[in-house]
Design an enzyme around this catalytic site. Sequence first.
Site: not given
Length: 311
Positions: A20, A212, A214, A245, A254
């Site tokens: 994703r 999360h 990056h 993004c 990421n």
Amino acid sequence: MSLPDSQLPQKVTVYEVGPRDGLQNEPGVVPLAAKRDFVTALAKAGLPFVEATSFVHPKWVPQLADAKDLLASLEPVAGVRYPVLVPNMKGLERALEAGVDSVAVFLAASESFSRKNTNASLAETFERARPVVERAKAEGLWVRGYLSVVWGCPYEGPIDPNAVAPLAAALVEMGVEELSLGDTIGVADPAGVRRVLDVVAPNVGLERIALHFHDTRGTALANVLAGLQAGVSVFDSSAGGLGGCPYAPGASGNLATEDLVFMLDGMGIETGVDVEAVRAASLAMAEVLGRSLSGRYAAAGPFRPQGKIES
Ligand code: HMG
Ligand code: MG
């Protein structure tokens, strides 16, 4: 406050976002069969969550416009969930039609990013998310909430942790099972991670928090260590270090799943993930994309001692 090494979490959940977060940021659309093989390989590598795709507006993210067909092509793997992103009720309805068992809503810690990413103010997105979470839970789905740009916004700069805390609390109060705090553009450092956890965790509970990161500026693994020392045991990562993004200028890959798992393996922290199987999935996707990926383990390969040098 940080925990001594013997008190670090003994088990960590690695939440895979490559299909994703990774593929949404590619310039081209990856063929459906290649996406299916990627998701399946990651699920079989022992990752308990493989975030597969998004039910966002296909004009906003054309790379994931095949969400329904991708889900229909996936085989169930025991113990593995394939969560999907949903931005609004329309997205949830599309996801329910596709038969998902878990979804993630996504909100931001800054007004400007909220508008760029979802065409709505922070207040509007929180209003919009509440009935989505309620409906998803009523349908028996597992629900995650993301908060983006927690450590820095590409439009507004650094974010005050005290501004993050009430937003995080509001998402948890809505009913999300897990709250993922996102360093969307890779500007966090370990001290900043501790500052955010110090103010966010008391209200929402450490056990609900996922981190999360990056790896835009190379601080992601150091940030994971800071998270572990604070007691966090869920980390997001992306096979091969894919990611970004489209609405966050400067957001690059990421933290790579292989790099994270290699470090955790070395520290004796259990993940249930086969690092070599993840590497194989990343290398196959690199072939499809026609370029090498940013993950370090994928490039370096396993540690195989060459034998002792005789003196
Ligand atoms: P909008 O244009 O404001 O939508 O987009 P709207 O509500 O005004 O509706 C306009 C039309 O779109 C309507 O159709 C709706 O039905 C349709 P019409 O009546 O004109 O024919 N529509 C939809 N169609 C399909 N699926 C939907 C949907 N919603 C409305 N879900 C919207 C608002 C939120 C939909 C749009 O801004 C959007 O899709 N944004 C997504 C952007 C995105 O995916 N960003 C990347 C993910 S976030 C991220 O990567 C960060 C993360 O990794 C964590 C981190 O790193 O921090 C999670
Ligand atoms: Mg992300």
